[in-house]
Write a protein that holds these residues in place. Sequence first.
Motif, PDB file in Angstrom:
ATOM      1  N   PHE A  21       0.827  -1.208   0.000  1.00  0.00           N
ATOM      2  CA  PHE A  21       0.000   0.000   0.000  1.00  0.00           C
ATOM      3  C   PHE A  21       0.862   1.259   0.000  1.00  0.00           C
ATOM      4  CE2 PHE A  21      -2.417   3.334   2.202  1.00  0.00           C
ATOM      5  CZ  PHE A  21      -3.510   3.411   1.351  1.00  0.00           C
ATOM      6  N   ALA A  22       1.924   1.262   0.797  1.00  0.00           N
ATOM      7  CA  ALA A  22       2.822   2.425   0.846  1.00  0.00           C
ATOM      8  C   ALA A  22       3.499   2.630  -0.500  1.00  0.00           C
ATOM      9  CB  ALA A  22       3.859   2.240   1.956  1.00  0.00           C
ATOM     10  N   LEU A  23       3.948   1.558  -1.126  1.00  0.00           N
ATOM     11  CA  LEU A  23       4.598   1.682  -2.439  1.00  0.00           C
ATOM     12  C   LEU A  23       3.619   2.174  -3.498  1.00  0.00           C
ATOM     13  CD1 LEU A  23       6.891  -1.478  -2.513  1.00  0.00           C
ATOM     14  CD2 LEU A  23       7.583   0.905  -2.279  1.00  0.00           C
ATOM     15  N   MET A  24       2.391   1.691  -3.459  1.00  0.00           N
ATOM     16  CA  MET A  24       1.393   2.168  -4.425  1.00  0.00           C
ATOM     17  C   MET A  24       1.106   3.649  -4.211  1.00  0.00           C
ATOM     18  SD  MET A  24      -1.265  -1.078  -4.822  1.00  0.00           S
ATOM     19  CE  MET A  24      -2.484  -0.213  -3.926  1.00  0.00           C
ATOM     20  N   THR A  25       0.978   4.059  -2.969  1.00  0.00           N
ATOM     21  CA  THR A  25       0.734   5.474  -2.675  1.00  0.00           C
ATOM     22  C   THR A  25       1.900   6.331  -3.142  1.00  0.00           C
ATOM     23  OG1 THR A  25      -0.546   4.805  -0.736  1.00  0.00           O
ATOM     24  CG2 THR A  25       0.178   7.101  -0.826  1.00  0.00           C
ATOM     25  N   PHE A  26       3.115   5.883  -2.882  1.00  0.00           N
ATOM     26  CA  PHE A  26       4.305   6.619  -3.328  1.00  0.00           C
ATOM     27  C   PHE A  26       4.343   6.711  -4.847  1.00  0.00           C
ATOM     28  CE2 PHE A  26       8.807   6.568  -4.616  1.00  0.00           C
ATOM     29  CZ  PHE A  26       9.210   7.762  -4.058  1.00  0.00           C
ATOM     30  N   TYR A  27       4.043   5.619  -5.538  1.00  0.00           N
ATOM     31  CA  TYR A  27       4.064   5.594  -7.000  1.00  0.00           C
ATOM     32  C   TYR A  27       3.035   6.565  -7.566  1.00  0.00           C
ATOM     33  CZ  TYR A  27       3.591   3.874 -11.757  1.00  0.00           C
ATOM     34  OH  TYR A  27       3.514   3.796 -13.123  1.00  0.00           O
ATOM     35  N   ILE A  28       1.826   6.544  -7.011  1.00  0.00           N
ATOM     36  CA  ILE A  28       0.774   7.434  -7.509  1.00  0.00           C
ATOM     37  C   ILE A  28       1.136   8.890  -7.251  1.00  0.00           C
ATOM     38  CG2 ILE A  28      -1.631   8.142  -7.139  1.00  0.00           C
ATOM     39  CD1 ILE A  28      -2.245   5.136  -6.711  1.00  0.00           C
ATOM     40  N   SER A  29       1.684   9.199  -6.086  1.00  0.00           N
ATOM     41  CA  SER A  29       2.063  10.588  -5.794  1.00  0.00           C
ATOM     42  C   SER A  29       3.186  11.045  -6.720  1.00  0.00           C
ATOM     43  CB  SER A  29       2.470  10.739  -4.331  1.00  0.00           C
ATOM     44  OG  SER A  29       3.674  10.038  -4.078  1.00  0.00           O
ATOM     45  N   GLN A  30       4.132  10.160  -7.022  1.00  0.00           N
ATOM     46  CA  GLN A  30       5.208  10.515  -7.949  1.00  0.00           C
ATOM     47  C   GLN A  30       4.657  10.756  -9.351  1.00  0.00           C
ATOM     48  OE1 GLN A  30       8.470  11.145  -7.253  1.00  0.00           O
ATOM     49  NE2 GLN A  30       7.769  10.993  -5.159  1.00  0.00           N
ATOM     50  N   GLU A  31       3.710   9.952  -9.792  1.00  0.00           N
ATOM     51  CA  GLU A  31       3.105  10.143 -11.108  1.00  0.00           C
ATOM     52  C   GLU A  31       2.365  11.476 -11.172  1.00  0.00           C
ATOM     53  OE1 GLU A  31       3.167   8.410 -14.021  1.00  0.00           O
ATOM     54  OE2 GLU A  31       4.725   7.187 -13.086  1.00  0.00           O
ATOM     55  N   ILE A  32       1.664  11.832 -10.112  1.00  0.00           N
ATOM     56  CA  ILE A  32       0.958  13.118 -10.076  1.00  0.00           C
ATOM     57  C   ILE A  32       1.958  14.257 -10.122  1.00  0.00           C
ATOM     58  CG2 ILE A  32      -0.440  14.620  -8.586  1.00  0.00           C
ATOM     59  CD1 ILE A  32      -1.931  12.068  -7.695  1.00  0.00           C
ATOM     60  N   MET A  33       3.052  14.147  -9.361  1.00  0.00           N
ATOM     61  CA  MET A  33       4.065  15.194  -9.354  1.00  0.00           C
ATOM     62  C   MET A  33       4.706  15.340 -10.733  1.00  0.00           C
ATOM     63  SD  MET A  33       7.284  15.739  -6.776  1.00  0.00           S
ATOM     64  CE  MET A  33       8.242  14.398  -7.449  1.00  0.00           C
ATOM     65  N   ILE A  34       5.005  14.227 -11.386  1.00  0.00           N
ATOM     66  CA  ILE A  34       5.611  14.275 -12.726  1.00  0.00           C
ATOM     67  C   ILE A  34       4.643  14.910 -13.723  1.00  0.00           C
ATOM     68  CG2 ILE A  34       6.357  12.822 -14.657  1.00  0.00           C
ATOM     69  CD1 ILE A  34       7.621  10.955 -12.558  1.00  0.00           C
ATOM     70  N   SER A  35       3.368  14.563 -13.636  1.00  0.00           N
ATOM     71  CA  SER A  35       2.375  15.155 -14.531  1.00  0.00           C
ATOM     72  C   SER A  35       2.275  16.662 -14.323  1.00  0.00           C
ATOM     73  CB  SER A  35       1.015  14.511 -14.305  1.00  0.00           C
ATOM     74  OG  SER A  35       1.050  13.151 -14.637  1.00  0.00           O
ATOM     75  N   THR A  36       2.301  17.076 -13.063  1.00  0.00           N
ATOM     76  CA  THR A  36       2.237  18.505 -12.758  1.00  0.00           C
ATOM     77  C   THR A  36       3.464  19.235 -13.306  1.00  0.00           C
ATOM     78  OG1 THR A  36       1.004  17.998 -10.747  1.00  0.00           O
ATOM     79  CG2 THR A  36       2.005  20.184 -10.883  1.00  0.00           C
ATOM     80  N   LEU A  37       4.640  18.641 -13.115  1.00  0.00           N
ATOM     81  CA  LEU A  37       5.866  19.260 -13.626  1.00  0.00           C
ATOM     82  C   LEU A  37       5.868  19.326 -15.148  1.00  0.00           C
ATOM     83  CD1 LEU A  37       8.562  17.762 -11.229  1.00  0.00           C
ATOM     84  CD2 LEU A  37       7.709  20.103 -11.303  1.00  0.00           C
ATOM     85  N   ASN A  38       5.368  18.275 -15.802  1.00  0.00           N
ATOM     86  CA  ASN A  38       5.294  18.294 -17.267  1.00  0.00           C
ATOM     87  C   ASN A  38       4.359  19.392 -17.750  1.00  0.00           C
ATOM     88  OD1 ASN A  38       7.114  16.280 -17.886  1.00  0.00           O
ATOM     89  ND2 ASN A  38       5.582  14.655 -17.855  1.00  0.00           N
ATOM     90  N   ARG A  39       3.236  19.555 -17.070  1.00  0.00           N
ATOM     91  CA  ARG A  39       2.297  20.607 -17.440  1.00  0.00           C
ATOM     92  C   ARG A  39       2.926  21.984 -17.230  1.00  0.00           C
ATOM     93  NH1 ARG A  39      -1.335  22.096 -20.894  1.00  0.00           N
ATOM     94  NH2 ARG A  39      -2.611  23.753 -20.054  1.00  0.00           N
ATOM     95  N   THR A  40       3.629  22.163 -16.134  1.00  0.00           N
ATOM     96  CA  THR A  40       4.313  23.433 -15.871  1.00  0.00           C
ATOM     97  C   THR A  40       5.368  23.696 -16.940  1.00  0.00           C
ATOM     98  OG1 THR A  40       3.965  23.105 -13.505  1.00  0.00           O
ATOM     99  CG2 THR A  40       5.615  24.733 -14.139  1.00  0.00           C
ATOM    100  N   LEU A  41       6.120  22.672 -17.309  1.00  0.00           N
ATOM    101  CA  LEU A  41       7.139  22.809 -18.354  1.00  0.00           C
ATOM    102  C   LEU A  41       6.508  23.203 -19.682  1.00  0.00           C
ATOM    103  CD1 LEU A  41      10.099  22.480 -19.265  1.00  0.00           C
ATOM    104  CD2 LEU A  41       9.563  20.084 -19.723  1.00  0.00           C
ATOM    105  N   GLN A  42       5.391  22.596 -20.026  1.00  0.00           N
ATOM    106  CA  GLN A  42       4.701  22.957 -21.262  1.00  0.00           C
ATOM    107  C   GLN A  42       4.219  24.400 -21.228  1.00  0.00           C
ATOM    108  OE1 GLN A  42       1.601  20.039 -21.630  1.00  0.00           O
ATOM    109  NE2 GLN A  42       2.978  18.457 -22.427  1.00  0.00           N
ATOM    110  N   ASP A  43       3.677  24.819 -20.082  1.00  0.00           N
ATOM    111  CA  ASP A  43       3.227  26.208 -19.953  1.00  0.00           C
ATOM    112  C   ASP A  43       4.387  27.181 -20.116  1.00  0.00           C
ATOM    113  OD1 ASP A  43       0.665  25.303 -19.538  1.00  0.00           O
ATOM    114  OD2 ASP A  43       0.734  25.537 -17.353  1.00  0.00           O
ATOM    115  N   LYS A  44       5.526  26.873 -19.486  1.00  0.00           N
ATOM    116  CA  LYS A  44       6.697  27.745 -19.592  1.00  0.00           C
ATOM    117  C   LYS A  44       7.219  27.775 -21.027  1.00  0.00           C
ATOM    118  CE  LYS A  44       6.957  28.784 -15.256  1.00  0.00           C
ATOM    119  NZ  LYS A  44       6.631  30.100 -14.778  1.00  0.00           N
ATOM    120  N   THR A  45       7.200  26.640 -21.711  1.00  0.00           N
ATOM    121  CA  THR A  45       7.667  26.583 -23.099  1.00  0.00           C
ATOM    122  C   THR A  45       6.788  27.451 -23.992  1.00  0.00           C
ATOM    123  OG1 THR A  45       8.456  24.330 -22.730  1.00  0.00           O
ATOM    124  CG2 THR A  45       8.209  25.016 -25.003  1.00  0.00           C
TER     125      THR A  45
END
Length: 123
Positions: free
Chosen positions: A52-76
């Motif tokens: 459960f902890a690993l799944m939660t960590f994986y999902i939070s990392q995926e959300i963070m990566i998606s947010t960073l990708n969106r921010t990068l696209q906005d900045k570009t």
Amino acid sequence: MNNNLARELEIDVPLRSPEAPKESPVHMPAPRKAGITRIEKLLVVSVSIVVFALMTFYISQEIMISTLNRTLQDKTVTIANEQNVNENLSQEIQELSRYDRVYEIAKKAGLTMNEANIRNVSK
């Protein structure tokens, strides 16, 4: 006496039935209760918590990566827009600083050209 002996045998015969051969004792493990032990429960619970902890960590990392990708696209997109504005402004500067346009504005303002005051500057 023979009669007594025969009666005695008749009576004893049914009482003396052959004994069943005794089986040698086999070492068998004690029968186990149905269900799981405390150690197995603890192991299942701890593995479940880790998964459960690993799944939660994986999902939070995926959300963070998606947010960073969106921010990068906005900045570009913002950078591309700013570069476009800068190119348009530099073209406008080139158009406004043409020699004939500057000369025309100077003439309208009543200015005359004095060759002694002209300096050539190169970049």
